[in-house]
Write a protein that holds these residues in place. Sequence first.
Motif, PDB file in Angstrom:
ATOM      1  N   LEU A 168      55.963  65.673  34.239  1.00 57.22           N
ATOM      2  CA  LEU A 168      55.745  66.969  35.106  1.00 57.22           C
ATOM      3  C   LEU A 168      55.889  66.540  36.578  1.00 57.22           C
ATOM      4  O   LEU A 168      56.309  65.443  36.957  1.00 57.22           O
ATOM      5  N   HIS A 169      55.893  67.471  37.328  1.00 53.82           N
ATOM      6  CA  HIS A 169      56.383  67.626  38.839  1.00 53.82           C
ATOM      7  C   HIS A 169      55.043  68.398  39.260  1.00 53.82           C
ATOM      8  O   HIS A 169      55.102  69.554  39.186  1.00 53.82           O
ATOM      9  N   GLY A 170      53.990  67.944  39.989  1.00 57.66           N
ATOM     10  CA  GLY A 170      52.878  68.745  40.662  1.00 57.66           C
ATOM     11  C   GLY A 170      52.919  68.745  42.132  1.00 57.66           C
ATOM     12  O   GLY A 170      53.315  67.713  42.691  1.00 57.66           O
ATOM     13  N   PHE A 171      52.368  69.734  42.502  1.00 60.94           N
ATOM     14  CA  PHE A 171      52.386  70.059  44.055  1.00 60.94           C
ATOM     15  C   PHE A 171      50.728  69.971  44.614  1.00 60.94           C
ATOM     16  O   PHE A 171      50.018  70.325  43.905  1.00 60.94           O
ATOM     17  N   THR A 184      53.191  54.073  39.844  1.00 60.46           N
ATOM     18  CA  THR A 184      52.139  53.429  38.831  1.00 60.46           C
ATOM     19  C   THR A 184      53.055  53.380  37.389  1.00 60.46           C
ATOM     20  O   THR A 184      53.434  54.649  37.157  1.00 60.46           O
ATOM     21  N   VAL A 185      53.054  52.438  36.812  1.00 62.07           N
ATOM     22  CA  VAL A 185      53.869  52.371  35.574  1.00 62.07           C
ATOM     23  C   VAL A 185      52.723  51.790  34.568  1.00 62.07           C
ATOM     24  O   VAL A 185      52.080  50.765  34.554  1.00 62.07           O
ATOM     25  N   TYR A 186      52.488  52.446  33.452  1.00 61.30           N
ATOM     26  CA  TYR A 186      51.713  52.152  32.348  1.00 61.30           C
ATOM     27  C   TYR A 186      52.235  52.821  30.916  1.00 61.30           C
ATOM     28  O   TYR A 186      53.089  53.476  30.836  1.00 61.30           O
ATOM     29  N   THR A 187      51.595  51.971  29.975  1.00 61.08           N
ATOM     30  CA  THR A 187      51.791  52.350  28.428  1.00 61.08           C
ATOM     31  C   THR A 187      50.684  53.080  27.912  1.00 61.08           C
ATOM     32  O   THR A 187      49.418  52.873  28.285  1.00 61.08           O
ATOM     33  N   GLN A 188      50.838  54.161  26.872  1.00 63.50           N
ATOM     34  CA  GLN A 188      49.788  54.720  26.554  1.00 63.50           C
ATOM     35  C   GLN A 188      49.927  54.815  24.826  1.00 63.50           C
ATOM     36  O   GLN A 188      49.866  55.918  24.260  1.00 63.50           O
ATOM     37  N   GLY A 247      51.448  66.688  49.140  1.00 58.02           N
ATOM     38  CA  GLY A 247      51.981  65.753  48.232  1.00 58.02           C
ATOM     39  C   GLY A 247      52.785  66.012  47.070  1.00 58.02           C
ATOM     40  O   GLY A 247      52.620  67.408  46.494  1.00 58.02           O
ATOM     41  N   ASP A 248      53.425  65.304  46.334  1.00 56.54           N
ATOM     42  CA  ASP A 248      54.209  65.410  45.157  1.00 56.54           C
ATOM     43  C   ASP A 248      53.822  64.577  44.143  1.00 56.54           C
ATOM     44  O   ASP A 248      53.732  63.300  44.136  1.00 56.54           O
ATOM     45  N   LEU A 249      53.396  65.029  42.782  1.00 58.89           N
ATOM     46  CA  LEU A 249      53.205  63.886  41.959  1.00 58.89           C
ATOM     47  C   LEU A 249      54.441  64.277  40.527  1.00 58.89           C
ATOM     48  O   LEU A 249      54.548  65.098  40.291  1.00 58.89           O
ATOM     49  N   ILE A 250      55.279  63.212  40.691  1.00 54.72           N
ATOM     50  CA  ILE A 250      56.355  63.249  39.751  1.00 54.72           C
ATOM     51  C   ILE A 250      56.147  62.189  38.720  1.00 54.72           C
ATOM     52  O   ILE A 250      56.131  60.793  38.877  1.00 54.72           O
ATOM     53  N   GLN A 251      56.028  62.697  37.331  1.00 53.28           N
ATOM     54  CA  GLN A 251      55.571  61.920  36.309  1.00 53.28           C
ATOM     55  C   GLN A 251      56.587  61.836  35.118  1.00 53.28           C
ATOM     56  O   GLN A 251      57.173  62.965  34.797  1.00 53.28           O
ATOM     57  N   ILE A 252      57.228  60.763  35.090  1.00 54.75           N
ATOM     58  CA  ILE A 252      58.271  60.723  33.850  1.00 54.75           C
ATOM     59  C   ILE A 252      57.927  59.935  32.704  1.00 54.75           C
ATOM     60  O   ILE A 252      57.219  58.774  32.992  1.00 54.75           O
ATOM     61  N   VAL A 253      58.108  60.276  31.401  1.00 51.27           N
ATOM     62  CA  VAL A 253      57.764  59.437  30.347  1.00 51.27           C
ATOM     63  C   VAL A 253      58.926  59.481  29.372  1.00 51.27           C
ATOM     64  O   VAL A 253      59.654  60.071  29.101  1.00 51.27           O
ATOM     65  N   ARG A 254      59.313  58.007  29.192  1.00 52.97           N
ATOM     66  CA  ARG A 254      60.035  57.561  28.373  1.00 52.97           C
ATOM     67  C   ARG A 254      59.458  56.636  27.169  1.00 52.97           C
ATOM     68  O   ARG A 254      58.701  55.528  27.468  1.00 52.97           O
ATOM     69  N   GLY A 255      59.516  57.262  26.026  1.00 56.12           N
ATOM     70  CA  GLY A 255      58.700  56.527  24.928  1.00 56.12           C
ATOM     71  C   GLY A 255      57.248  56.644  25.229  1.00 56.12           C
ATOM     72  O   GLY A 255      56.606  57.531  25.429  1.00 56.12           O
ATOM     73  N   ASN A 256      56.884  55.464  25.138  1.00 51.73           N
ATOM     74  CA  ASN A 256      55.210  55.259  25.368  1.00 51.73           C
ATOM     75  C   ASN A 256      54.899  54.754  26.998  1.00 51.73           C
ATOM     76  O   ASN A 256      53.838  54.554  27.331  1.00 51.73           O
ATOM     77  N   ARG A 257      55.990  54.700  27.599  1.00 48.99           N
ATOM     78  CA  ARG A 257      55.961  54.199  29.044  1.00 48.99           C
ATOM     79  C   ARG A 257      56.039  55.393  30.004  1.00 48.99           C
ATOM     80  O   ARG A 257      56.779  56.002  29.915  1.00 48.99           O
ATOM     81  N   ALA A 302      54.516  57.089  37.012  1.00 50.32           N
ATOM     82  CA  ALA A 302      54.063  58.055  37.905  1.00 50.32           C
ATOM     83  C   ALA A 302      53.976  57.802  39.530  1.00 50.32           C
ATOM     84  O   ALA A 302      53.723  56.769  39.810  1.00 50.32           O
ATOM     85  N   HIS A 303      54.797  58.543  40.011  1.00 47.41           N
ATOM     86  CA  HIS A 303      54.968  58.420  41.753  1.00 47.41           C
ATOM     87  C   HIS A 303      54.362  59.536  42.575  1.00 47.41           C
ATOM     88  O   HIS A 303      54.356  60.894  42.375  1.00 47.41           O
ATOM     89  N   LEU A 304      53.096  59.201  43.118  1.00 49.30           N
ATOM     90  CA  LEU A 304      52.454  59.842  43.906  1.00 49.30           C
ATOM     91  C   LEU A 304      52.645  59.675  45.330  1.00 49.30           C
ATOM     92  O   LEU A 304      52.476  58.364  45.835  1.00 49.30           O
ATOM     93  N   SER A 305      52.955  60.604  46.189  1.00 49.96           N
ATOM     94  CA  SER A 305      53.540  60.516  47.345  1.00 49.96           C
ATOM     95  C   SER A 305      52.753  61.600  48.374  1.00 49.96           C
ATOM     96  O   SER A 305      53.105  62.747  48.014  1.00 49.96           O
ATOM     97  N   PHE A 306      52.302  61.252  49.348  1.00 56.10           N
ATOM     98  CA  PHE A 306      51.517  62.239  50.548  1.00 56.10           C
ATOM     99  C   PHE A 306      52.351  61.994  51.960  1.00 56.10           C
ATOM    100  O   PHE A 306      52.376  60.860  52.446  1.00 56.10           O
ATOM    101  N   HIS A 307      53.055  62.998  52.251  1.00 55.98           N
ATOM    102  CA  HIS A 307      53.631  62.937  53.743  1.00 55.98           C
ATOM    103  C   HIS A 307      52.626  63.770  54.630  1.00 55.98           C
ATOM    104  O   HIS A 307      52.527  64.976  54.453  1.00 55.98           O
ATOM    105  N   PHE A 308      52.059  63.114  55.719  1.00 51.40           N
ATOM    106  CA  PHE A 308      51.388  63.495  56.721  1.00 51.40           C
ATOM    107  C   PHE A 308      51.710  64.298  57.541  1.00 51.40           C
ATOM    108  O   PHE A 308      53.033  63.916  58.029  1.00 51.40           O
ATOM    109  N   LYS A 309      51.117  65.256  58.333  1.00 50.88           N
ATOM    110  CA  LYS A 309      51.805  65.800  59.449  1.00 50.88           C
ATOM    111  C   LYS A 309      51.891  64.925  60.809  1.00 50.88           C
ATOM    112  O   LYS A 309      52.848  65.234  61.380  1.00 50.88           O
TER     113      LYS A 309
END
Length: 252
Positions: free
Chosen positions: A19-22, A65-69, A36-46, A49-56
């Motif tokens: 996903l790509h969330g705003f 964050t990298v995790y398995t599920q 902010g942007d939340l960019i989440q990429i899934v490859r297999g079970n891994r 997730a990259h969450l970044s907030f750019h302040f004014k």
Amino acid sequence: MQLIAAAEPVPAHHPAGTLHGFLALTTEQGQVLAVGDLIQIVRGNRVTAHLSFHFKDGSLDDETTVYTQRGVFRLVSDHHIQRGPYFPHPIDTMIDVAKGTVVTHSLGKDGKDEVSTDRVKMPADLYNGLVPAVIENVSPDAGETKVSMIVATPKPRLVTLDIMPQAPQTFYLAGVARKSSVYEIKLELGGIAGVIAPIIGKQPPNIFIEILGGELPAFLRETGPLFEDGAPLNITQIGPTWSETAHDHSNK
């Protein structure tokens, strides 16, 4: 370092997807501090997730964050950076579960970068950077859920997050009322620090996360500070607009 008994890892009933969330980071009065942007990429079970907030004001809050599920959620690594005028104490912390290390960058008295590496026992329920994803997999009827997290105080410290369902709240989609599932998160310091914190007024404030439950749970809002002694802020989803002032409450 005080160690806290770990609970079992949380089952991945609803595995995360790409996903790509705003997102918007606002004060309790509605002033927009960061986008902010939340960019989440899934490859297999891994999942990465990259969450970044750019302040004014030029500040940055950035976490990868990298995790398995595979059946349950398990943290692989978490890299969290906070820097800029909004943050009184900048952080740059890297958790590597396989190595059992926490690498912290800090600014020394001479203005130079100081690097420290600490070995920490990593419990199976360590969830830095993926608490919202975990909560989406906790039933409102489950009662109390406890997971672990590492905080820098300034040395790495293992703490417990006590997650408790609360009464549902009403929110609106295009004026239509719906109900959200609400979870309160209390940080338990443990050890002597946990005993004296309420006395000296340093007990961390609780955090609230709201999700839309159902067949495919969705994050709605998080309320809490970004750092110790920070003001409570709201993290909410936003959508694009074609008017610059449509969601700009910075002058209110």
